[in-house]
Design a protein around this motif. Structure first.
Motif, short mmCIF file in Angstrom:
data_model
loop_
_atom_site.label_atom_id
_atom_site.label_comp_id
_atom_site.label_asym_id
_atom_site.label_seq_id
_atom_site.Cartn_x
_atom_site.Cartn_y
_atom_site.Cartn_z
N VAL A 21 1.77 0.72 17.72
CA VAL A 21 0.98 -0.51 17.56
C VAL A 21 0.78 -1.15 18.92
O VAL A 21 1.73 -1.34 19.67
CB VAL A 21 1.72 -1.52 16.64
N THR A 22 -0.45 -1.46 19.24
CA THR A 22 -0.75 -2.18 20.48
C THR A 22 -1.69 -3.33 20.19
O THR A 22 -2.77 -3.14 19.62
CB THR A 22 -1.41 -1.24 21.52
N GLY A 23 -1.27 -4.53 20.55
CA GLY A 23 -2.13 -5.71 20.45
C GLY A 23 -2.50 -6.11 19.04
O GLY A 23 -3.61 -6.62 18.81
N LEU A 24 -1.59 -5.94 18.08
CA LEU A 24 -1.89 -6.28 16.69
C LEU A 24 -1.99 -7.80 16.51
O LEU A 24 -1.07 -8.54 16.84
CB LEU A 24 -0.79 -5.73 15.77
N ARG A 25 -3.12 -8.22 15.97
CA ARG A 25 -3.36 -9.64 15.71
C ARG A 25 -3.83 -9.83 14.26
O ARG A 25 -4.58 -9.02 13.73
CB ARG A 25 -4.41 -10.22 16.66
N LYS A 26 -3.37 -10.93 13.66
CA LYS A 26 -3.81 -11.26 12.32
C LYS A 26 -3.70 -12.76 12.11
O LYS A 26 -2.67 -13.38 12.40
CB LYS A 26 -2.95 -10.54 11.26
N THR A 59 3.58 -9.42 6.63
CA THR A 59 2.19 -9.20 7.03
C THR A 59 2.06 -7.92 7.85
O THR A 59 1.13 -7.13 7.66
CB THR A 59 1.66 -10.40 7.83
N ALA A 60 3.00 -7.69 8.78
CA ALA A 60 2.97 -6.47 9.59
C ALA A 60 3.09 -5.24 8.71
O ALA A 60 2.36 -4.25 8.90
CB ALA A 60 4.10 -6.51 10.62
N VAL A 61 4.00 -5.27 7.74
CA VAL A 61 4.16 -4.14 6.82
C VAL A 61 2.89 -3.90 6.02
O VAL A 61 2.44 -2.76 5.86
CB VAL A 61 5.36 -4.39 5.88
N LYS A 62 2.28 -4.97 5.52
CA LYS A 62 1.07 -4.82 4.72
C LYS A 62 -0.09 -4.26 5.53
O LYS A 62 -0.89 -3.46 5.03
CB LYS A 62 0.70 -6.15 4.09
N ILE A 63 -0.17 -4.64 6.79
CA ILE A 63 -1.23 -4.09 7.64
C ILE A 63 -0.98 -2.61 7.90
O ILE A 63 -1.89 -1.77 7.74
CB ILE A 63 -1.31 -4.87 8.96
N LEU A 64 0.24 -2.25 8.29
CA LEU A 64 0.54 -0.87 8.63
C LEU A 64 0.49 0.06 7.42
O LEU A 64 0.31 1.27 7.56
CB LEU A 64 1.91 -0.79 9.31
N SER A 65 0.66 -0.51 6.22
CA SER A 65 0.57 0.30 5.00
C SER A 65 -0.80 0.19 4.34
O SER A 65 -0.96 0.56 3.18
CB SER A 65 1.67 -0.11 4.02
N THR A 66 -1.79 -0.33 5.05
CA THR A 66 -3.21 -0.38 4.68
C THR A 66 -3.52 -1.37 3.57
O THR A 66 -4.62 -1.37 3.03
CB THR A 66 -3.78 1.00 4.28
N LEU A 67 -2.58 -2.25 3.22
CA LEU A 67 -2.85 -3.23 2.17
C LEU A 67 -3.65 -4.42 2.68
O LEU A 67 -4.32 -5.10 1.90
CB LEU A 67 -1.53 -3.72 1.57
N VAL A 68 -3.56 -4.68 3.99
CA VAL A 68 -4.27 -5.80 4.61
C VAL A 68 -4.91 -5.28 5.89
O VAL A 68 -4.35 -4.43 6.58
CB VAL A 68 -3.31 -6.97 4.92
N THR A 69 -6.07 -5.77 6.23
CA THR A 69 -6.79 -5.34 7.43
C THR A 69 -6.41 -6.22 8.62
O THR A 69 -6.37 -7.45 8.52
CB THR A 69 -8.31 -5.41 7.21
N ALA A 70 -6.15 -5.59 9.76
CA ALA A 70 -5.85 -6.33 10.99
C ALA A 70 -7.12 -6.95 11.56
O ALA A 70 -8.23 -6.47 11.32
CB ALA A 70 -5.22 -5.40 12.02
#
Length: 334
Positions: A21-26, A59-70
């Protein structure tokens, strides 16, 4: 903002990692939940993400598991670019959330077979996988019983067994032992260690610092949307002041000699003990012992005290007032 596709150098770097992960923002509205975080998780390890409620762990888990878009970031999971091929990511991972996905109205075996159907396994293959996992997680005797009657530990074991039906090599465990009794927690720890020994990568969030200390190869502390520190448990403990060596004497004369010659110590005349600031490293301990030998002073007991993860957590985080979670709207996880 948009999620950028991985550049070639980024892809090369990520090849040896299960997650990069690089520069993850949400953000959710005007609330910035993740503020440009960077993470790397080597294959076949346990990586633990710690942080206070509202820090952004789920939130990080949901993004990395494709449940939420970064909103932004270069993200690779299982060698796949999350922005380019989320379906390939879904095929490579398993997810166990804070709340059990077990259907209490059907049996444990039926829960497993339902997961096999969702993974489109042939009927015979699905039954074989379900039977193997039920045995592996010590659920054979309860397999024909409604899951509603399972204990908390049994439901958690079934939850993880269901997660493994598709053979994922990366598993996200979001606070998997919350609410379990100590015995069930230790059972879960054993299961996680077995998974990693088999080459599975585990991304773990937990509210139990002891759990991270016991399981994680590396730990990141998330606070206010940013990574406050990252390293092994021992590395994190060394960044917090308070470590010391305690010398205890039974001979008052030896104690007085040590007090007179050692500098920057905290003496305790009643206990005949000295406290010396130290990071507990082998080099410092050897230096201290060599110094005592050269001075002809012998301590009866030497103990090393280092900060624990509780100390690290409280030093690096500040609990948000009135926070009860990641503070994200329910519609964001649909």
């Amino acid at each position: 903002m948009t999620v950028t596709r991985a550049s070639a150098p980024f892809a090369d770097q990520a090849a040896a990692q299960a997650i990069t992960v690089t520069g993850l923002r949400k953000s959710y509205g005007d609330k910035l939940v993740l503020d440009g975080i960077d993470l790397s998780v080597p294959r076949g390890t346990v990586f633990s993400l710690l942080g206070p409620n509202g820090a952004g762990k789920t939130t990080a888990v949901k993004i990395l598991s494709t449940l939420v878009t970064a909103d932004a970031g270069e993200l690779r999971v299982g060698g796949h670019d999350l922005a380019v091929d989320p379906q390939a990511v879904r095929a490579a991972i398993g997810v166990t959330g804070q709340f059990s996905a077990v259907d209490g109205l059907i049996t444990g075996e039926e829960n497993m077979l339902l997961m096999a159907d969702l993974h489109h396994l042939p009927r015979r293959e699905g039954r074989r996988v379900a039977a193997e996992l039920l045995e592996r997680f010590d659920l054979v005797e309860a397999a024909k019983k409604p899951a509603a009657g399972y204990s908390g530990g049994m439901k958690r074991r079934l939850d993880i067994a269901m997660t493994l039906v598709g053979g994922p090599r990366i598993i996200f465990l979001d606070e998997p032992t919350t609410g379990l009794d100590p015995r069930s927690r230790h059972t879960m720890w054993g299961i996680i260690r077995e998974l990693v020994a088999g080459g599975v990568t585990v991304f773990l969030t937990t509210q139990y610092l002891e759990e991270a200390d016991e399981l994680a190869d590396r730990i990141a502390v998330l606070n206010d949307g940013k990574i406050a520190a990252e390293g092994t448990a021992d590395e994190l403990k060394r960044i917090v002041p308070g470590g010391h060596v305690k010398l205890r004497f039974t001979d008052p004369a030896a104690y007085r000699s040590a007090v007179s010659v050692l500098r920057e110590v905290s003496p305790d005349d009643e206990a005949l003990s000295l406290r010396i600031a130290s990071d507990g490293s082998q080099r410092e301990l050897r230096s201290l012992l060599d110094w005592l030998d050269s001075a002809g002073i012998e301590a009866d007991e030497l103990t090393v005290h280092t900060p624990d993860l509780d100390d690290v957590f409280f030093a690096l985080t500040a609990a948000p007032a009135g926070s009860a979670g990641d503070n994200q709207p329910k519609e964001a996880v649909r």
